[in-house]
Write a protein that holds these residues in place. Structure first.
Motif, PDB file in Angstrom:
ATOM      1  N   LEU A 239       4.524  61.334   9.828  1.00 25.98           N
ATOM      2  CA  LEU A 239       5.394  61.942  10.269  1.00 25.98           C
ATOM      3  C   LEU A 239       6.450  61.457  11.334  1.00 25.98           C
ATOM      4  N   GLY A 240       6.137  60.522  11.963  1.00 22.61           N
ATOM      5  CA  GLY A 240       7.076  59.513  12.826  1.00 22.61           C
ATOM      6  C   GLY A 240       7.935  59.418  12.082  1.00 22.61           C
ATOM      7  N   PRO A 241       7.900  58.255  11.157  1.00 19.07           N
ATOM      8  CA  PRO A 241       9.090  57.717  10.121  1.00 19.07           C
ATOM      9  C   PRO A 241       9.714  58.704   9.282  1.00 19.07           C
ATOM     10  N   ILE A 242       9.085  59.772   8.996  1.00 19.02           N
ATOM     11  CA  ILE A 242       9.775  60.876   8.271  1.00 19.02           C
ATOM     12  C   ILE A 242      10.713  61.767   9.125  1.00 19.02           C
ATOM     13  N   LYS A 332      19.215  69.291  -2.174  1.00 20.71           N
ATOM     14  CA  LYS A 332      17.876  69.125  -2.617  1.00 20.71           C
ATOM     15  C   LYS A 332      17.270  68.142  -1.977  1.00 20.71           C
ATOM     16  N   ALA A 333      17.940  67.029  -1.366  1.00 17.59           N
ATOM     17  CA  ALA A 333      17.227  65.962  -0.512  1.00 17.59           C
ATOM     18  C   ALA A 333      16.767  66.737   0.796  1.00 17.59           C
ATOM     19  N   VAL A 334      17.616  67.546   1.227  1.00 20.27           N
ATOM     20  CA  VAL A 334      17.202  68.298   2.888  1.00 20.27           C
ATOM     21  C   VAL A 334      15.890  69.191   2.561  1.00 20.27           C
ATOM     22  N   ALA A 335      16.226  69.963   1.262  1.00 17.35           N
ATOM     23  CA  ALA A 335      14.951  70.933   0.952  1.00 17.35           C
ATOM     24  C   ALA A 335      13.793  69.990   0.785  1.00 17.35           C
ATOM     25  N   ASP A 336      13.793  69.099   0.212  1.00 12.18           N
ATOM     26  CA  ASP A 336      12.459  68.215  -0.230  1.00 12.18           C
ATOM     27  C   ASP A 336      11.985  67.338   1.301  1.00 12.18           C
ATOM     28  N   TRP A 337      12.787  67.199   2.176  1.00 14.38           N
ATOM     29  CA  TRP A 337      12.897  66.508   3.380  1.00 14.38           C
ATOM     30  C   TRP A 337      12.105  67.608   4.215  1.00 14.38           C
ATOM     31  N   THR A 338      12.853  68.627   4.610  1.00  9.98           N
ATOM     32  CA  THR A 338      12.301  69.841   5.537  1.00  9.98           C
ATOM     33  C   THR A 338      11.151  70.612   5.149  1.00  9.98           C
TER      34      THR A 338
END
Length: 619
Positions: A239-242, A332-338
């Motif tokens: 989760l640190g790098p993510i 989609k990128a924000v949804a996948d990330w969050t």
């Protein structure tokens, strides 16, 4: 001996977590399936220990489910349903499948080894504490000055696993396990969950007492290393790098945190938020047009609010100049990330190979990073603009006028603002739309207030006009009273701290229980719980009378880490609702007596996404 035992259990739990994640259930649900009413008694001269055994023949139903889903997408957790999955056609998936298969074949041997190891650990030492063997880390602080300060009461749950306090239910929403325990114990209680000893702290005075010890030494002086309590990033290896370890939330040095907060806060001043209102209003107008274009059809308000907050993210927070065809990719990128942050696989104590390249969440983070890098290069070349990112990039500390955020700090804090802002605002607006659908008279009052303001001030929206939206403000506050973020960020006690006469020992986690604190507010409390009911307890008028106003309201936290994006979040919500009230009437498609909730979300979200039929408002 304890390390061997814990490692063995961790391997079993990790495998069962993987299996259950692919089917959308938690490891704790799997254990409940395996449980049977039998026990093994182990005695020595000092103590008797009872262990719960597992019905091992039930493992195939779980492992077969894992095999069916082992080719689904990696680390998947969409904001819509929070479904979890595993990496598609990757070496990680294959490796985990092999590990689980071997555990399944040798489960009986592993269980016997577990029992034998536990028995040996107890018999070999009369000083052994069975609690710390079965729930590692649950020691108390027996220092002389704490001898009369007990641990809080509570429940540790299943050995090694504890309780699933983060899991949700359709009847309650996320954190249903924590809510159930909160109503059983009074204010402060201990619990064991995901291998962590945790103390849940409820009550406004208790939470304030806890947060006062942030950055504090035992003698009460200011600390430069955070030896009181401090935020704790679970799964730091992944989760640190993510997520970003240099975000404001995870700075543990008091002096550095203060300077960082001043720098980040310069992008969140009242003047900065007012300058952003035209951009926010434009994003709201676009989504309201989409609502009306649905005609006689239905529309899901959760999707509307997700799109709205994500448009603000790329337009205002990052200041990107996206082409129309690229906007869906950004969303989609924000949804996948969050959404992926909720994936329990990220809690593994080792770095997942190929995390940033092969996993969906890693690729999403890489894409967002690339867009921020492009924007920073443009700002360096062309100078500042009106975006939040620009204000972060060019901010200087007032103390010396020269100190600026590092490149990593700009990156991590910009992305954190996207996560916090989009999740909080979108979830709250979705709940607002549900509550207003359940209470049409409240919606009419909002519309009446907006008509009066339009006749006095015109159609535009400014901070001055938003400040006059007193009834609208009370609706948002009442929604956040009923559906706040459930808890504050986990804190870790670097030194033993004391709250309300109960100790939180060194190494334990402390959890500020916001929802339970709201429930216990003496000003609004009702014995039957109706004050927290969406149908019976939603009363915005209570905020307009000083005598009835809730005495507790902590949806944005408190103390030195109070949410720095609070002004932006409130502005986003009030702008949208003011514009919606001026142009739209709507009713709920479903008005069921019992509201169903999504279970794997950060904040409460209705299961149907709040489906409505909308039409042009009649003056």
């Amino acid at each position: 001996m304890r390390t061997t035992l814990y490692s063995l259990l961790l391997s079993l739990v990790s495998c069962s977590s993987v299996a259950s994640a692919s089917s959308g259930t938690s490891a704790f649900a799997s254990v409940r399936l395996l449980h049977r009413k039998s026990s093994i008694k182990i005695k020595n001269t000092d103590q008797q220990l009872t262990l719960t055994t597992l019905q091992l023949q039930d493992y195939p139903s779980i492992t077969n489910n894992f095999n069916r889903h082992s080719t689904t997408t990696a680390l998947r957790a969409s904001t819509g349903d929070g479904a979890l999955g595993l990496a598609k056609h990757t070496s990680i998936s294959a490796l985990l499948a092999q590990v689980l298969s071997r555990v399944r074949r040798h489960a009986n041997i592993l269980l016997l080894l577990l029992v034998a190891t536990t028995t040996a650990a107890i018999l070999l030492s009369k000083r052994s504490n069975p609690q710390t063997l079965l729930w590692p880390g649950t020691h108390s602080d027996d220092s002389q000055y704490l001898q009369d300060t007990p641990l809080p009461p509570g429940s540790l749950g299943c050995p090694f696993l504890g309780h699933d306090i983060f899991g949700g239910s359709k009847e309650y929403g996320p954190f249903a396990g924590l809510a159930k325990l909160s109503q059983k114990f009074d204010g402060i209680f201990k619990v064991y969950s995901f291998g962590l000893p945790i103390v849940s702290v409820a009550g406004v005075d208790n939470i304030k007492s806890l947060l006062k010890q942030e950055f504090q030494k035992r003698d009460g002086s200011s600390d430069d290393g955070g030896s009181g309590i401090n935020t704790f990033l679970m799964g730091k290896k992944n989760l640190g790098p993510i997520f970003g370890e240099e975000a404001l939330l995870y700075e543990h040095d008091a002096a550095k945190h203060g300077k960082l907060r001043r720098l980040v806060g310069s992008a969140m001043t009242p003047a900065a938020i007012e300058a952003a209102i035209p951009s926010i209003q434009e994003a709201a107008g676009k989504q309201i047009e989409n609502i009306l274009e649905a005609g006689e059809g239905t529309i899901e308000m959760e999707k509307v609010f997700n799109d709205y907050t994500l448009d603000i993210a790329w337009k205002q927070i990052l200041g990107l100049d996206l082409r129309e065809e690229e906007v869906p990719r950004f969303h989609k990128a924000v949804a996948d990330w969050t959404g992926g942050i909720l994936n329990p696989m990220l809690l593994l104590p080792f770095r997942i190979p190929g995390l940033m390249k092969f996993s969906k969440i890693g690729r999403a983070r890489t894409y967002l990073t690339s867009k921020v890098e492009e924007k920073l290069a443009k700002l360096e070349r062309d100078g500042p603009d009106n975006s939040t990112l620009s204000k972060l990039y060019f901010a200087t500390d007032d103390d010396d006028g020269t100190t600026r955020l590092t490149h990593a700090q700009v990156m991590h804090n910009a992305l954190f603002l996207i996560f916090a802002g989009s999740e909080t605002s979108s979830s709250t607006l979705t709940c607002v739309s549900l509550l207003l659908g359940l209470h049409p008279k409240v919606w009419k009052k909002i519309q009446e207030e907006q008509r009066e303001l339009c006749s006095e001030e015109g159609e535009g929206l400014t901070r001055k006009i938003l400040d006059k939206c007193t009834y609208l403000d009370s609706v948002v506050k009442e929604t956040l009273r009923l559906h706040p973020v459930e808890t504050l960020e986990l804190r870790r006690a670097a030194k033993t701290v004391v709250v309300d006469g109960k100790q939180i020992p060194e190494g334990w986690m402390a959890l500020g229980n916001i929802k339970e604190t709201h429930r216990r507010d003496p000003t609004v409390y009702q014995e039957d719980g109706s004050h927290m009911d969406d149908r019976k307890g939603f009363e915005p008028e209570r905020w307009l009378e000083e005598s009835a106003k809730p005495s507790v309201w902590m949806p944005f936290g408190d103390g030195p880490r109070r949410c720095i994006g609070e002004r932006l979040a409130m502005t986003e919500m009030k702008v949208f609702l003011a514009m919606l009230a001026r142009k739209v009437d709507y009713e709920l498609v479903a008005n069921d007596e019992k509201i169903a909730w999504k279970t794997n979300t950060v904040m409460a979200r209705p299961a149907d996404g709040v489906e409505v039929r909308a039409r042009v408002a009649v003056a």
